[in-house]
Write a protein that holds these residues in place. Sequence first.
Motif, PDB file in Angstrom:
ATOM      1  N   LEU A 154      90.868  39.375 -24.025  1.00 28.30           N
ATOM      2  CA  LEU A 154      89.673  38.529 -24.005  1.00 28.30           C
ATOM      3  C   LEU A 154      88.500  39.329 -24.535  1.00 28.30           C
ATOM      4  CD1 LEU A 154      89.846  37.661 -20.219  1.00 28.30           C
ATOM      5  CD2 LEU A 154      90.851  36.295 -22.036  1.00 28.30           C
ATOM      6  N   LYS A 155      87.461  38.640 -24.924  1.00 23.94           N
ATOM      7  CA  LYS A 155      86.194  39.289 -25.259  1.00 23.94           C
ATOM      8  C   LYS A 155      85.469  39.577 -23.931  1.00 23.94           C
ATOM      9  CE  LYS A 155      86.020  39.447 -29.684  1.00 23.94           C
ATOM     10  NZ  LYS A 155      86.361  40.837 -30.051  1.00 23.94           N
ATOM     11  N   ILE A 156      84.905  40.774 -23.806  1.00 19.37           N
ATOM     12  CA  ILE A 156      84.193  41.103 -22.548  1.00 19.37           C
ATOM     13  C   ILE A 156      83.118  40.058 -22.266  1.00 19.37           C
ATOM     14  CG2 ILE A 156      82.670  42.785 -21.413  1.00 19.37           C
ATOM     15  CD1 ILE A 156      84.156  44.994 -22.826  1.00 19.37           C
ATOM     16  N   ASP A 157      82.409  39.699 -23.297  1.00 23.59           N
ATOM     17  CA  ASP A 157      81.320  38.713 -23.138  1.00 23.59           C
ATOM     18  C   ASP A 157      81.839  37.381 -22.629  1.00 23.59           C
ATOM     19  OD1 ASP A 157      79.302  40.299 -23.713  1.00 23.59           O
ATOM     20  OD2 ASP A 157      78.835  39.472 -25.706  1.00 23.59           O
ATOM     21  N   ASP A 158      83.001  36.989 -23.136  1.00 23.13           N
ATOM     22  CA  ASP A 158      83.598  35.705 -22.727  1.00 23.13           C
ATOM     23  C   ASP A 158      83.907  35.725 -21.239  1.00 23.13           C
ATOM     24  OD1 ASP A 158      83.433  34.486 -25.061  1.00 23.13           O
ATOM     25  OD2 ASP A 158      85.580  34.577 -25.587  1.00 23.13           O
ATOM     26  N   LEU A 159      84.441  36.875 -20.813  1.00 26.79           N
ATOM     27  CA  LEU A 159      84.845  37.018 -19.419  1.00 26.79           C
ATOM     28  C   LEU A 159      83.668  36.735 -18.492  1.00 26.79           C
ATOM     29  CD1 LEU A 159      87.233  38.176 -17.625  1.00 26.79           C
ATOM     30  CD2 LEU A 159      85.942  40.286 -17.628  1.00 26.79           C
ATOM     31  N   LEU A 160      82.500  37.241 -18.914  1.00 26.42           N
ATOM     32  CA  LEU A 160      81.338  37.070 -18.054  1.00 26.42           C
ATOM     33  C   LEU A 160      80.638  35.742 -18.273  1.00 26.42           C
ATOM     34  CD1 LEU A 160      79.941  40.675 -18.218  1.00 26.42           C
ATOM     35  CD2 LEU A 160      80.935  39.535 -16.252  1.00 26.42           C
ATOM     36  N   ARG A 161      80.831  35.175 -19.451  1.00 26.87           N
ATOM     37  CA  ARG A 161      80.115  33.947 -19.764  1.00 26.87           C
ATOM     38  C   ARG A 161      80.758  32.742 -19.082  1.00 26.87           C
ATOM     39  NH1 ARG A 161      80.404  33.616 -25.285  1.00 26.87           N
ATOM     40  NH2 ARG A 161      79.244  35.516 -25.624  1.00 26.87           N
ATOM     41  N   VAL A 162      82.099  32.799 -18.973  1.00 30.06           N
ATOM     42  CA  VAL A 162      82.781  31.644 -18.397  1.00 30.06           C
ATOM     43  C   VAL A 162      82.544  31.664 -16.889  1.00 30.06           C
ATOM     44  CG1 VAL A 162      84.959  30.439 -18.086  1.00 30.06           C
ATOM     45  CG2 VAL A 162      84.521  31.724 -20.170  1.00 30.06           C
ATOM     46  N   SER A 163      81.741  30.735 -16.490  1.00 27.06           N
ATOM     47  CA  SER A 163      81.322  30.755 -15.098  1.00 27.06           C
ATOM     48  C   SER A 163      82.085  29.703 -14.307  1.00 27.06           C
ATOM     49  CB  SER A 163      79.830  30.468 -15.049  1.00 27.06           C
ATOM     50  OG  SER A 163      79.432  30.279 -13.737  1.00 27.06           O
ATOM     51  N   ILE A 192      92.149  45.760 -18.059  1.00 23.76           N
ATOM     52  CA  ILE A 192      92.360  47.083 -18.653  1.00 23.76           C
ATOM     53  C   ILE A 192      91.360  47.289 -19.797  1.00 23.76           C
ATOM     54  CG2 ILE A 192      94.057  48.611 -19.729  1.00 23.76           C
ATOM     55  CD1 ILE A 192      96.208  46.647 -18.494  1.00 23.76           C
ATOM     56  N   LEU A 193      90.637  48.401 -19.666  1.00 28.09           N
ATOM     57  CA  LEU A 193      89.641  48.711 -20.688  1.00 28.09           C
ATOM     58  C   LEU A 193      89.848  50.149 -21.157  1.00 28.09           C
ATOM     59  CD1 LEU A 193      87.070  47.507 -22.051  1.00 28.09           C
ATOM     60  CD2 LEU A 193      85.745  48.553 -20.222  1.00 28.09           C
ATOM     61  N   GLY A 194      90.274  50.297 -22.443  1.00 30.79           N
ATOM     62  CA  GLY A 194      90.449  51.625 -23.032  1.00 30.79           C
ATOM     63  C   GLY A 194      89.501  51.757 -24.214  1.00 30.79           C
ATOM     64  N   GLU A 195      89.633  52.924 -24.919  1.00 31.00           N
ATOM     65  CA  GLU A 195      88.701  53.158 -26.042  1.00 31.00           C
ATOM     66  C   GLU A 195      88.842  52.087 -27.114  1.00 31.00           C
ATOM     67  OE1 GLU A 195      87.881  57.196 -26.845  1.00 31.00           O
ATOM     68  OE2 GLU A 195      87.392  56.990 -24.699  1.00 31.00           O
ATOM     69  N   THR A 196      90.107  51.719 -27.427  1.00 27.86           N
ATOM     70  CA  THR A 196      90.338  50.737 -28.500  1.00 27.86           C
ATOM     71  C   THR A 196      89.698  49.404 -28.143  1.00 27.86           C
ATOM     72  OG1 THR A 196      92.544  51.678 -28.306  1.00 27.86           O
ATOM     73  CG2 THR A 196      92.203  50.059 -30.067  1.00 27.86           C
ATOM     74  N   GLU A 197      89.936  48.947 -26.904  1.00 26.31           N
ATOM     75  CA  GLU A 197      89.363  47.663 -26.480  1.00 26.31           C
ATOM     76  C   GLU A 197      87.837  47.721 -26.551  1.00 26.31           C
ATOM     77  OE1 GLU A 197      91.717  49.177 -24.466  1.00 26.31           O
ATOM     78  OE2 GLU A 197      93.328  47.916 -25.269  1.00 26.31           O
ATOM     79  N   LEU A 198      87.332  48.859 -26.084  1.00 24.95           N
ATOM     80  CA  LEU A 198      85.885  49.001 -26.017  1.00 24.95           C
ATOM     81  C   LEU A 198      85.250  48.856 -27.391  1.00 24.95           C
ATOM     82  CD1 LEU A 198      83.935  49.449 -23.727  1.00 24.95           C
ATOM     83  CD2 LEU A 198      84.012  51.892 -24.176  1.00 24.95           C
ATOM     84  N   GLN A 252      85.003  45.452 -28.215  1.00 27.42           N
ATOM     85  CA  GLN A 252      84.401  44.675 -27.115  1.00 27.42           C
ATOM     86  C   GLN A 252      85.396  43.682 -26.508  1.00 27.42           C
ATOM     87  OE1 GLN A 252      81.081  44.706 -25.416  1.00 27.42           O
ATOM     88  NE2 GLN A 252      81.657  46.738 -26.141  1.00 27.42           N
ATOM     89  N   ASN A 253      86.653  44.156 -26.434  1.00 33.40           N
ATOM     90  CA  ASN A 253      87.722  43.360 -25.825  1.00 33.40           C
ATOM     91  C   ASN A 253      88.063  43.920 -24.453  1.00 33.40           C
ATOM     92  OD1 ASN A 253      88.068  41.676 -27.963  1.00 33.40           O
ATOM     93  ND2 ASN A 253      89.732  42.853 -28.895  1.00 33.40           N
ATOM     94  N   LEU A 274      90.305  51.694 -16.036  1.00 32.31           N
ATOM     95  CA  LEU A 274      89.354  52.164 -17.034  1.00 32.31           C
ATOM     96  C   LEU A 274      89.834  53.493 -17.599  1.00 32.31           C
ATOM     97  CD1 LEU A 274      86.308  51.292 -14.766  1.00 32.31           C
ATOM     98  CD2 LEU A 274      87.264  49.894 -16.600  1.00 32.31           C
ATOM     99  N   LEU A 275      90.043  53.519 -18.914  1.00 36.12           N
ATOM    100  CA  LEU A 275      90.648  54.694 -19.533  1.00 36.12           C
ATOM    101  C   LEU A 275      89.628  55.387 -20.429  1.00 36.12           C
ATOM    102  CD1 LEU A 275      93.891  52.738 -20.356  1.00 36.12           C
ATOM    103  CD2 LEU A 275      93.660  54.435 -18.544  1.00 36.12           C
ATOM    104  N   GLY A 276      89.187  56.574 -19.996  1.00 36.24           N
ATOM    105  CA  GLY A 276      88.188  57.318 -20.770  1.00 36.24           C
ATOM    106  C   GLY A 276      86.812  57.133 -20.168  1.00 36.24           C
ATOM    107  N   GLU A 277      85.957  58.137 -20.540  1.00 37.83           N
ATOM    108  CA  GLU A 277      84.641  58.195 -19.902  1.00 37.83           C
ATOM    109  C   GLU A 277      83.759  56.994 -20.204  1.00 37.83           C
ATOM    110  OE1 GLU A 277      81.548  61.547 -20.180  1.00 37.83           O
ATOM    111  OE2 GLU A 277      83.516  62.483 -19.767  1.00 37.83           O
ATOM    112  N   GLN A 278      83.797  56.607 -21.492  1.00 40.03           N
ATOM    113  CA  GLN A 278      82.928  55.490 -21.903  1.00 40.03           C
ATOM    114  C   GLN A 278      83.378  54.182 -21.259  1.00 40.03           C
ATOM    115  OE1 GLN A 278      82.554  55.361 -26.217  1.00 40.03           O
ATOM    116  NE2 GLN A 278      80.650  54.234 -25.821  1.00 40.03           N
ATOM    117  N   ALA A 279      84.717  54.031 -21.204  1.00 45.73           N
ATOM    118  CA  ALA A 279      85.279  52.811 -20.604  1.00 45.73           C
ATOM    119  C   ALA A 279      84.897  52.753 -19.131  1.00 45.73           C
ATOM    120  CB  ALA A 279      86.795  52.791 -20.748  1.00 45.73           C
ATOM    121  N   GLN A 280      84.849  53.930 -18.508  1.00 42.55           N
ATOM    122  CA  GLN A 280      84.498  53.932 -17.093  1.00 42.55           C
ATOM    123  C   GLN A 280      83.050  53.503 -16.891  1.00 42.55           C
ATOM    124  OE1 GLN A 280      84.611  57.477 -14.710  1.00 42.55           O
ATOM    125  NE2 GLN A 280      85.646  56.376 -13.078  1.00 42.55           N
ATOM    126  N   CYS A 281      82.210  53.972 -17.786  1.00 42.83           N
ATOM    127  CA  CYS A 281      80.795  53.627 -17.706  1.00 42.83           C
ATOM    128  C   CYS A 281      80.603  52.119 -17.892  1.00 42.83           C
ATOM    129  CB  CYS A 281      80.091  54.419 -18.806  1.00 42.83           C
ATOM    130  SG  CYS A 281      78.352  54.369 -18.666  1.00 42.83           S
TER     131      CYS A 281
END
Length: 418
Positions: free
Chosen positions: A403-412, A379-385, A388-389, A330-337
């Motif tokens: 990937l899309k963050i949402d996709d990652l969680l949706r694919v069960s 890997i989640l940085g400011e650009t990805e965030l 929402q990638n 996680l790169l950067g404060e927001q990405a960490q959150c």
Amino acid sequence: MFKAPKGVRDILPPQSKTWRSVENTIQQVLEDFGFDEIRLPVFESSELFTRSIGTETDIVAKEMYSFTDRGDRNYSLRPEGTASAVRAYLEHQLYTPSPYRKLYYSGPMFRSERPQAGRYRQFFQIGAEAFGVDSPYLDAEILVMLKLICQRLNLTEWELQLNSVGCPVCRSNYRQKLQDYLQAQVSFLCEDCQRRSQTNPMRVFDCKSAHCQERLAAAPRVADNLGDECREHFEQVKNLLAAQGIEYKLNPNLVRGLDYYTRTAFELVSTKLGAQNAFAGGGRYDGLVEEMGGPSIPAIGFAIGMDRLVSLLEERLTLPENRPLVYLILLGEQAQCEGYNLLLKLRTAGIKCEMDYQSGGMKSQMKKADKMQAEYCLILGETELKEQNIILRQMQSGQQQTLKIDDLLRVSPFGKYW
Ligand code: HAM
């Protein structure tokens, strides 16, 4: 700095994992043989142990951790589990409607012995007790079960030592013979044995003094002095073992360190253990339930010393390491959150993952992922965030995809990606 008391130790990871796996294997076999778990208290009234184990035994005379509580009641930390199992069997009338009952327990036991390799003051046992059957078939079945436990654990170098200590009737004749023998040796015996020769002569066989053991070499043995019924019982046990292909060695000196035994007595020993060579021991105790105030119900049981058993297995058991499947970079404060939320969601979904709580740079986080032997990183940085990638990278091949963050969680259950 505090240290654990002498003879008491921590079981650290990854050793604790070996313990868990060995315990599971044993419990599975016990359940397959019809034993049900009973959870017993760690301390009981001292009298329960003195009466069942015997006042002249080393355990009661020298090794109990006893204390008086604020209400002036005398308690002891349990030195073994059989006494408690019998107490519970009687207290809860587990003998009705049928006396046949098979119970197992596990947990720490406490004996104030001199600590040495394989001998602790807090040690662990898995014990099993079968009530209500005096048939030699049950004795043999218990030993078949112990052999199966060893097989399931791939334990090969061990030996079953077997003896019969008879019943109170055979023992009263034998006692006189032994006392006569000891009388002639009395001036050569240690003080303890001199006393035992009067109060409880069979306990002289527990003596650790080599000098006394030498003097006992020619002593009469209980197995040579059995009455007809006990001899017949012992013969049947031996025949049944032979029929089941269970090898054993007769050990006429095996009297076990507790007074409650009758007839069959046994130990599982390994030469790899050094002086403390027994990793399990047990036998029949057909008189104990009645002695403790219950009906006349026969019983047989054993306990496995887990510390010794695990030490025998440790070198060979290689268990998978507890490594994460995914490491979040996680790169950067927001990405960490955002990443922290993702971490918890993934864990909730049963995916083992870790993150760096200090959030260093890409390089240092990648190093940590490597060190933890994660299979993937996300890997989640400011650009990805912003988009929402998130980047999924396979650590070994270095292959990555966005990937899309949402996709990652949706694919069960995330099976599409890993
Ligand atoms: P035991 O022979 O006193 O029997 O203990 C069983 C096993 O516990 C021993 O064979 C040994 O492996 C382990 N053990 C005993 N003391 C220590 C110690 N200080 N440190 C490490 N391991 C130890 C009993 O306790 C009986 N209650 C067994 C039984 C159950 N008999 C009938 N039912």
